[in-house]
Structure formats: C-alpha cells, structure tokens
Design a protein around this motif. Structure first.
Motif, PDB file in Angstrom:
ATOM      1  N   GLN A 111       1.003  -1.154   0.038  1.00  0.00           N
ATOM      2  CA  GLN A 111      -0.161  -0.086   0.071  1.00  0.00           C
ATOM      3  C   GLN A 111       0.858   1.119   0.042  1.00  0.00           C
ATOM      4  N   VAL A 112       1.885   1.258   0.585  1.00  0.00           N
ATOM      5  CA  VAL A 112       2.848   2.493   0.872  1.00  0.00           C
ATOM      6  C   VAL A 112       4.020   2.555  -0.198  1.00  0.00           C
ATOM      7  N   ASN A 113       4.442   1.290  -0.704  1.00  0.00           N
ATOM      8  CA  ASN A 113       5.238   1.523  -1.804  1.00  0.00           C
ATOM      9  C   ASN A 113       4.996   2.328  -2.891  1.00  0.00           C
ATOM     10  N   GLY A 114       6.070   3.101  -3.380  1.00  0.00           N
ATOM     11  CA  GLY A 114       5.889   4.105  -4.385  1.00  0.00           C
ATOM     12  C   GLY A 114       5.397   5.283  -4.039  1.00  0.00           C
ATOM     13  N   LYS A 115       4.571   5.333  -2.814  1.00  0.00           N
ATOM     14  CA  LYS A 115       3.872   6.670  -2.399  1.00  0.00           C
ATOM     15  C   LYS A 115       4.686   7.408  -1.512  1.00  0.00           C
ATOM     16  N   ILE A 116       5.681   6.400  -0.709  1.00  0.00           N
ATOM     17  CA  ILE A 116       6.348   7.153   0.435  1.00  0.00           C
ATOM     18  C   ILE A 116       7.795   6.795   0.270  1.00  0.00           C
ATOM     19  N   ASN A 117       8.705   7.419   0.671  1.00  0.00           N
ATOM     20  CA  ASN A 117      10.002   7.137   0.837  1.00  0.00           C
ATOM     21  C   ASN A 117      10.430   5.935   1.665  1.00  0.00           C
ATOM     22  N   ILE A 118      11.023   5.020   1.349  1.00  0.00           N
ATOM     23  CA  ILE A 118      11.404   3.999   2.152  1.00  0.00           C
ATOM     24  C   ILE A 118      13.147   3.756   2.211  1.00  0.00           C
ATOM     25  N   ARG A 119      13.359   3.535   3.418  1.00  0.00           N
ATOM     26  CA  ARG A 119      14.916   3.514   3.465  1.00  0.00           C
ATOM     27  C   ARG A 119      15.527   2.249   2.758  1.00  0.00           C
ATOM     28  N   PRO A 120      16.662   2.200   2.188  1.00  0.00           N
ATOM     29  CA  PRO A 120      17.282   1.205   1.141  1.00  0.00           C
ATOM     30  C   PRO A 120      17.248  -0.111   2.103  1.00  0.00           C
ATOM     31  N   ASP A 121      17.619   0.073   3.586  1.00  0.00           N
ATOM     32  CA  ASP A 121      17.842  -1.280   4.318  1.00  0.00           C
ATOM     33  C   ASP A 121      16.633  -1.188   5.050  1.00  0.00           C
ATOM     34  N   PHE A 122      15.538  -0.882   4.466  1.00  0.00           N
ATOM     35  CA  PHE A 122      14.249  -1.034   5.127  1.00  0.00           C
ATOM     36  C   PHE A 122      14.041  -2.454   5.637  1.00  0.00           C
ATOM     37  N   LYS A 123      13.626  -2.585   6.984  1.00  0.00           N
ATOM     38  CA  LYS A 123      13.407  -3.889   7.599  1.00  0.00           C
ATOM     39  C   LYS A 123      11.886  -4.151   7.779  1.00  0.00           C
ATOM     40  N   SER A 124      11.330  -5.358   7.374  1.00  0.00           N
ATOM     41  CA  SER A 124      10.457  -6.020   7.568  1.00  0.00           C
ATOM     42  C   SER A 124      10.254  -7.270   8.643  1.00  0.00           C
ATOM     43  N   ILE A 125       9.569  -6.911   9.585  1.00  0.00           N
ATOM     44  CA  ILE A 125       9.773  -7.774  10.757  1.00  0.00           C
ATOM     45  C   ILE A 125       8.501  -8.328  11.138  1.00  0.00           C
ATOM     46  N   SER A 126       8.451  -9.666  11.055  1.00  0.00           N
ATOM     47  CA  SER A 126       7.393 -10.435  11.443  1.00  0.00           C
ATOM     48  C   SER A 126       7.554 -11.188  12.849  1.00  0.00           C
ATOM     49  N   LEU A 127       6.797 -10.750  13.692  1.00  0.00           N
ATOM     50  CA  LEU A 127       6.780 -11.265  15.283  1.00  0.00           C
ATOM     51  C   LEU A 127       5.762 -12.434  15.269  1.00  0.00           C
ATOM     52  N   GLY A 128       4.967 -12.577  14.531  1.00  0.00           N
ATOM     53  CA  GLY A 128       3.819 -13.646  14.919  1.00  0.00           C
ATOM     54  C   GLY A 128       3.240 -13.473  16.080  1.00  0.00           C
ATOM     55  N   GLU A 129       3.029 -14.266  16.820  1.00  0.00           N
ATOM     56  CA  GLU A 129       2.115 -14.500  18.140  1.00  0.00           C
ATOM     57  C   GLU A 129       3.294 -13.880  19.211  1.00  0.00           C
ATOM     58  N   LYS A 130       4.675 -13.565  18.954  1.00  0.00           N
ATOM     59  CA  LYS A 130       5.535 -13.250  19.925  1.00  0.00           C
ATOM     60  C   LYS A 130       5.197 -11.581  20.123  1.00  0.00           C
ATOM     61  N   GLY A 131       4.695 -10.947  19.258  1.00  0.00           N
ATOM     62  CA  GLY A 131       4.326  -9.730  19.330  1.00  0.00           C
ATOM     63  C   GLY A 131       2.928  -9.341  20.260  1.00  0.00           C
ATOM     64  N   THR A 179       1.377  -8.390  22.904  1.00  0.00           N
ATOM     65  CA  THR A 179       1.754  -7.887  24.313  1.00  0.00           C
ATOM     66  C   THR A 179       0.547  -7.359  25.038  1.00  0.00           C
ATOM     67  N   SER A 180      -0.597  -7.423  24.405  1.00  0.00           N
ATOM     68  CA  SER A 180      -1.867  -6.890  25.220  1.00  0.00           C
ATOM     69  C   SER A 180      -2.576  -8.265  25.482  1.00  0.00           C
ATOM     70  N   THR A 181      -3.584  -8.083  26.670  1.00  0.00           N
ATOM     71  CA  THR A 181      -4.268  -9.106  26.985  1.00  0.00           C
ATOM     72  C   THR A 181      -5.559  -9.051  25.981  1.00  0.00           C
ATOM     73  N   ASN A 182      -5.744  -7.884  25.276  1.00  0.00           N
ATOM     74  CA  ASN A 182      -6.683  -7.641  24.416  1.00  0.00           C
ATOM     75  C   ASN A 182      -6.418  -8.319  23.218  1.00  0.00           C
ATOM     76  N   LYS A 183      -7.200  -9.423  22.544  1.00  0.00           N
ATOM     77  CA  LYS A 183      -6.406 -10.041  21.274  1.00  0.00           C
ATOM     78  C   LYS A 183      -6.442  -9.115  20.023  1.00  0.00           C
ATOM     79  N   ALA A 184      -7.472  -8.369  20.109  1.00  0.00           N
ATOM     80  CA  ALA A 184      -7.831  -7.316  18.787  1.00  0.00           C
ATOM     81  C   ALA A 184      -6.545  -6.602  18.744  1.00  0.00           C
ATOM     82  N   GLU A 185      -5.921  -6.059  19.954  1.00  0.00           N
ATOM     83  CA  GLU A 185      -4.883  -4.870  19.908  1.00  0.00           C
ATOM     84  C   GLU A 185      -3.535  -5.827  19.412  1.00  0.00           C
ATOM     85  N   ASN A 186      -3.389  -6.911  19.447  1.00  0.00           N
ATOM     86  CA  ASN A 186      -2.243  -7.914  18.980  1.00  0.00           C
ATOM     87  C   ASN A 186      -2.385  -7.934  17.648  1.00  0.00           C
TER      88      ASN A 186
END
Length: 271
Positions: A83-103, A105-112
């Motif tokens: 959605q953002v590619n080509g519309k906003i500048n992105i660093r050449p060393d852009f990081k794509s980080i996938s945490l899965g369920e390790k991310g 951090t909230s007791t509210n599932k919707a917030e995760n």
C-alpha cells in the motif's frame, strides 16, 4: 523489494528517540485491512508523502499455531508494504519484521492483530543517521608511497592493500626472488600485530578466464610462506579473483596495465 522476515529485536534499539510510529489493526484471521482501517492508512499516506519509512512490524494474537501466525503476520506486513510502496520514501535497508504471536503484548487479542509502521518525519530527515545510531564513515587517505607497515597501520577493516613487487614465474605460483623483501615485510607485520587477520587475494591479467585457478594458487603460496614462518593459519584467508576485478580493461593496452592487473592484495579482516 525483497522481504527479509525475521525476529529482529535489536532493531527497536534504533528507535529509542525521534522516531514516529503508526499502528493499523486487522480483523481476526485477516491480512487485509477492513474499510475503517484502510481509510486510516490512506489518510496517513496522504499526510506523510515527505516522510521516510524505516520498518514495518507485523504481529498476531495467540490463536492458532505458531507457524500459521508467523505466516499471517508476514502477510500483514506485505499488505501494508504494497500500500505504501511508491507513495512514501522507504529506506534502502528497510526492515520487514514478522513477530507472529511473539508480538502479542496485550491481554486484548484485537490489539495484537496489527502492523506498525516506524518512520521519520521530514523535519527529522536531516539527522536521520544520528537518530538511527549510524556513524558516518570517515575516509582514511593512505599515501601511495607509504610503507606496507604504515599502510596496514592506517587501514580499517575492509581496506585492500596491493603488495608491491610480488612477482611470479610465468604461468606458475612460484614467487620470484624480488618478492622476498615484501614477503618478509608482511611476515614482520603479522608477527607484530597478533590481532591482525587478512585475506590474501590473487588477480591475474591478459586472458579471458582463469582456467587453471592460478590466482587462487598464488594467494595460497603467499599464505604458505607466512604459515611456514609461524603465522597461525586461522589468521589468513585466501581468495582468487582471476580476471574478474581488473584495474584496466582486458586486453590491456600496455605491459604497465597488465602488470597492474596482475597483482596480489591483502584485505584487512580484523585488527
């Protein structure tokens, strides 16, 4: 843009200060935004055309298997990136980080069930490297007429130094007598700099391909000399580049150009 999905916790250390972030939430088991969140994303894009994206982090709730959640968070990051590619500048060393369920951090599932864009505003771009903790590389100028010892002393990791007057008998890896002075200079330097590790790199000239792997054999010959004289093998690597990195185009226009291409270099691996 190639994605590299990994759990890179240290990356967040870059964002200790002066960074911005915006979060978008996904419906259960979805990797595309609903209409409300999609409109929020488009509004953010319109307001941040002069910003720069540093990374996108995806996460999920804890429902489902870890493997499934990892894939789902990757898809969420990919969706936002498209959605953002080509519309906003992105660093050449852009990081794509996938945490899965390790991310989660909230007791509210919707917030995760989210993806977070980390970015810099236009006003902060002038101090981008400072914010990210990136030190500017300082160019070190090494005089051409400096001794080999002086060149090694002035060099940094990654510096390449040509070993002058290293010559071989034609079509062999046997060094000629005039090579001895430089060989012993290199030996002296290795003996007196116990932390110094190098890669000896061989280059040849005049032909279209190193069919006999002569450049590698010549690099190994220099290593044999050093090891024979007591330098531990683990401090010396070797590599032959054949004719893949000529200083002058092949075929060379003169013997001087051929001699420059036909060389042995050392690369500083650690000091």
């Amino acid at each position: 843009m190639k994605f590299v999905f990994s759990i890179v916790f240290f990356w967040f250390g870059y964002f200790a200060f002066s960074q911005e972030q915006v979060t978008f939430y996904f419906d259960n088991d979805k990797f595309e935004l609903n209409k409300v969140e999609a409109a929020k994303l488009q509004k953010w894009i319109a307001e941040n055309t002069t910003s720069k994206i540093l990374s996108i982090t995806g996460s999920t709730d804890e429902v489902g298997t870890s493997g499934y959640n990892d894939t789902l968070s990757q898809k969420r990051v990919s969706y936002i990136f498209k959605q953002v590619n080509g519309k906003i500048n992105i660093r050449p060393d852009f990081k794509s980080i996938s945490l899965g369920e390790k991310g989660a951090t909230s007791t509210n599932k919707a917030e995760n069930r989210k993806a977070i864009i980390h970015y810099l505003l236009e006003k902060d771009l002038a101090k981008e490297n400072e914010i990210l903790g990136i030190k500017e590389a300082v160019e070190v100028i090494i005089p051409e007429n400096a001794t080999l010892e002086e060149k090694v002393k002035l060099s940094k990791v990654g510096t390449k130094i040509v070993l002058k007057n290293i010559n071989f008998y034609q079509n062999t890896f046997a060094t000629m007598p005039e090579s001895q002075a430089t060989l012993y200079d290199l030996l002296f330097i290795m003996q007196n700099n116990q932390n110094l590790k190098i890669e000896i790199q061989g280059h040849i000239c005049c032909i279209d391909k190193d069919h006999r792997n002569l450049s590698t054999d010549r690099a190994k010959q220099i290593k044999r000399f050093l090891v024979y004289n007591g330098i531990p093998q683990h401090r010396i690597q070797t590599k032959g580049f054949g004719v893949s990195q000529p200083i002058y185009p092949i075929p060379e226009a003169s013997e001087e150009q051929a001699a420059a291409n036909r060389r042995v270099e050392i690369e500083i691996l650690s000091k």
